[in-house]
Enzyme design. Structure first.
Site, PDB file in Angstrom:
ATOM      1  N   GLU A   3      -2.421  -2.455   6.837  1.00 23.57           N
ATOM      2  CA  GLU A   3      -1.121  -2.928   7.321  1.00 23.57           C
ATOM      3  C   GLU A   3      -1.314  -3.765   8.587  1.00 23.57           C
ATOM      4  OE1 GLU A   3       1.553   0.243   8.381  1.00 23.57           O
ATOM      5  OE2 GLU A   3       3.040  -1.115   9.253  1.00 23.57           O
ATOM      6  N   ASP A  31       0.029   2.425   9.216  1.00 26.36           N
ATOM      7  CA  ASP A  31       0.396   3.255  10.353  1.00 26.36           C
ATOM      8  C   ASP A  31       1.033   4.543   9.842  1.00 26.36           C
ATOM      9  OD1 ASP A  31      -0.384   1.219  12.007  1.00 26.36           O
ATOM     10  OD2 ASP A  31       1.633   0.397  12.255  1.00 26.36           O
ATOM     11  N   ASP A  50       3.743   5.901  10.351  1.00 24.89           N
ATOM     12  CA  ASP A  50       5.163   5.941  10.709  1.00 24.89           C
ATOM     13  C   ASP A  50       6.016   5.567   9.488  1.00 24.89           C
ATOM     14  OD1 ASP A  50       4.790   3.263  10.371  1.00 24.89           O
ATOM     15  OD2 ASP A  50       5.098   2.716  12.471  1.00 24.89           O
ATOM     16  N   ASP A  53       7.657   2.802   8.641  1.00 22.79           N
ATOM     17  CA  ASP A  53       7.309   1.539   7.995  1.00 22.79           C
ATOM     18  C   ASP A  53       6.033   1.675   7.178  1.00 22.79           C
ATOM     19  OD1 ASP A  53       9.457   0.178   8.846  1.00 22.79           O
ATOM     20  OD2 ASP A  53       8.461  -0.826  10.538  1.00 22.79           O
TER      21      ASP A  53
END
Ligand code: 28F
Length: 646
Positions: A436, A509, A511, A513
């Site tokens: 990412e 990541d 998280d 997203d």
């Protein structure tokens, strides 16, 4: 001979005590090797206990007794299943024990399973309530029958805690079973409301006119399923969010003692969605009935198209895949026990050869009739199939061009800009990291193991493939890079043996997203490179969430729970660092924690329930975070790879 021995030992030698010892030995065998009876001792295995008990209630409904089943998930981890059938018989068994005691303590007790015409003994189903008892630290059976309420209690893996006794009077009938799975056997497992609801909804579709209620007392959730139109409602449910081309087509017929019932409906999407069942149990890997259905519709459409001159080209014909584009279908067959054959590791594939010819001819005849009676619908489906055929041929030509070299430069150019290749030629050992963001990608490139590791940074969000056609995928720069990097084709022409990598690793990541990108990528692989998932070649990397620095050095921590645990053991000064994303780690740190096979923790992606996953992918693409998280937890069976951190 063996039969004779068994009979004589039962008639003369079996005293009550000896009988009891045998029973305990039997249940002990289940506790020693639970996997042999319920498949595994993980979450999935624990849910088998529920299916086992629920199936007994469902059998009672199938036999025509009762119309209501209720499942309660209690706060203490126990489950109650209730039905309003006749109630388990409460008389004395010839052994001197009560019938319920026999049913719940003797392996494969009772003639019920042999007698019930459609009881499925394929795979892990139908192992019996005594197996559930053996794997429970507590079990209680309450029976409403003959004007009385009777109850028996067990503990400690099936030992009688209190024998069957009358505890009240009632005019109602039915059976209520409560059990608490043994925590020693099912370590850290909890029941999933979603998983149970999905299966119960499926059962409610397959047995029209039964009501199934599921209640989660811990989280105060409840669901109730009741469908009057059976698998017609099922196919409508699957197509709920899609544009349908016509009302569901439905037919049912019997040949050679095999019942076949099918509901099908075309949509304007590109997805094919076929769910099949044998004796009300899902056949996740298909089998002969599915093959028969596919052959039947392909023949029926081709015959109709040819006799009406609807195909371009004189020798032209439609492929099965053309005819199935946008099709949702439910296939439900009922096969007598003596003809049942299952295949595959999980016994999720029907092997019965007769089911193929029977399903094929019933499908062919009914579809042919339908097409002749419904010209307009026939034309709209055929037009769609024709488009699929043309797209398929165009894609094949384009691929041939690429193979011949014309497209090669283009392909090289697309890749050279972004992909940091692996130099090694042992493709099975090579790994492709889909990273990412350009910055994390930039960190990973210089530190990777150049021989075996390749890096492809992805910019921003990936295209949502839920509703994209193969052309749109091929036109999308990000996804085309992935396709070229893997180098094994796309869609129907995908061949995992040609993959440039043995592992494809999604690295995002930790998280929201990041999890969204994971789903988008998994959706892409699921739709266009499914064998990669089936072959266990798709992984998700798990970067650590924290680093703790003490006088002894730096240590990485994967989860919040682990952080809390760690803090308890630490005395003196320490510093906690939270990584918000891959970009916050320095390159060496990123390699050490997330990429180095010696330390990293990889999770293999396997889609547990493909069909429902498809439906749910829909739900996920919204902005809400909670359902997405839940989806990842419930659906993508992240199994830890062999090379994870200690
Ligand atoms: C909550 C789970 O297990 N329901 C069941 C019945 C009903 C009969 C039965 C069950 C008899 C001799 C085996 C009643 N009357 N729900 C359930 N409902 N088992 S389990 O019979 C068991 C057989 O050995 C039943 C007449 N025949 C059968």
């Amino acid at each position: 001979m063996l039969y004779f021995l068994m009979v004589s030992s039962m008639a003369s030698k079996n005293t009550y005590d000896e009988h009891s010892i045998k029973i305990l030995e039997g249940l002990e065998a289940v506790r020693k090797r639970p996997g042999m009876y319920i498949g595994s001792t993980d979450k999935r295995g624990m849910h088998h206990l529920v299916w086992e008990i629920v199936d007994n209630g469902i059998d009672e409904v199938i036999n025509g007794y009762g119309d209501y089943i209720k499942i309660l998930l209690h706060k203490d981890g126990s489950v109650t299943v209730a039905d309003n059938g006749r109630g388990v018989p409460i008389g004395k068994h010839e052994s001197g024990k009560s019938t319920p005691e026999v049913i719940y303590t003797i392996l494969h007790a009772g003639g019920k399973f042999e007698e019930a015409g459609y009881k499925v003994s394929g795979g892990l189903h139908g192992v019996g309530a005594s197996v559930v008892n053996a794997l429970s630290s507590y079990m209680e059976v309450t029976i409403y029958r003959e004007g009385k309420i009777s109850q028996i209690k067990f503990h400690d893996g099936g030992k009688v805690l209190s024998p069957l006794k009358t505890i009240g009077e009632s005019k109602k009938t039915g059976t209520i079973v409560t059990f608490l799975p043994d925590k020693e056997i099912f370590k850290n497992c909890t029941f999933s409301f979603t998983t149970i609801c999905e299966r119960m909804q499926e059962s409610a579709f397959l047995l029209s006119n039964v009501t199934i209620e599921v209640i989660d007392e811990e989280d105060n959730l409840s669901a109730k399923y009741h469908y009057e139109n059976g698998i017609i409602s099922f196919v409508e449910y699957i197509n709920e969010n899609r544009n349908v081309l016509h009302k569901p087509i439905h037919f049912a017929s019997t040949k050679n003692k095999i019942d076949v019932e099918i509901a099908m409906q075309y949509t304007d999407s590109y997805n094919e969605q076929i769910l099949s069942f044998v004796n009300n149990v899902k056949t996740g890997d298909g089998g002969t009935h599915e093959v028969g259905f596919k052959t039947g519709i392909t023949k029926a459409f081709n015959d109709y198209a040819k006799s009406n001159n609807l195909l371009k080209g004189k020798d032209a014909s439609l492929d099965g895949s053309d005819v199935r584009e946008g099709l949702s279908a439910i296939i439900s067959v009922k096969i007598p026990e003596d003809l049942l054959q299952f295949e595959g590791q999980t016994k999720g594939k029907l092997g019965t050869p007769e089911a193929r010819s029977v399903t094929e001819s019933i499908t062919y005849e009914n579809i042919k009739f339908f097409l002749e009676e419904n010209k307009e619908i026939a034309l709209s489906i055929l037009e769609k199939a024709q488009k699929s055929k043309e797209a398929r041929e165009a894609a094949r030509k384009a691929r041939e061009q690429v193979r011949k070299g014309n497209g090669k430069n283009n392909k090289e150019r697309v890749l050279s800009e972004k992909l940091a290749k692996a130099t090694g030629k042992d493709y099975a050992k090579n790994e492709l990291f889909l990273v990412e963001g350009d910055s994390a990608g930039g960190s990973a490139k210089p530190v990777r193991n150049r021989e075996t590791q390749a890096i492809l940074p992805l910019r921003g969000k990936v295209l949502n493939c839920e509703k994209a056609s193969q052309h749109e995928i091929e036109a999308n720069a990000e996804l085309r890079q992935i396709e070229y990097a893997i180098g094994a084709g796309l869609g129907q022409s995908f061949d995992y043996t040609e993959s440039n990598y043995g592992k494809v690793i999604i690295m995002t990541d930790a998280d929201v997203d990041g999890s969204h990108i994971q789903i988008l990528l998994i959706t892409f692989f699921y739709r266009f490179m499914r064998p990669l998932i089936e072959q266990g070649m798709l992984y998700v990397a798990t970067p650590p969430l924290y680093a703790i620095e003490t006088s002894k050095g730096k240590e990485y921590i994967a989860t919040d729970e682990e952080l809390e645990e760690k803090k308890k053991t630490l005395k003196g000064n320490y510093k906690v660092q939270r990584f918000k994303g891959l970009g916050e780690m320095d390159p060496d740190e990123l390699y050490e924690t997330t990429m180095d096979p010696k330390n990293r923790r990889l999770m293999r992606v396997s889609i547990t329930d493909a069909a429902l996953a498809e439906k749910r992918i829909h739900v996920l693409m919204g902005d809400e975070v909670a359902p997405r998280k839940e989806w990842i937890n419930e659906n993508v069976d992240f199994t830890l790879e062999d090379d994870f951190r200690k």
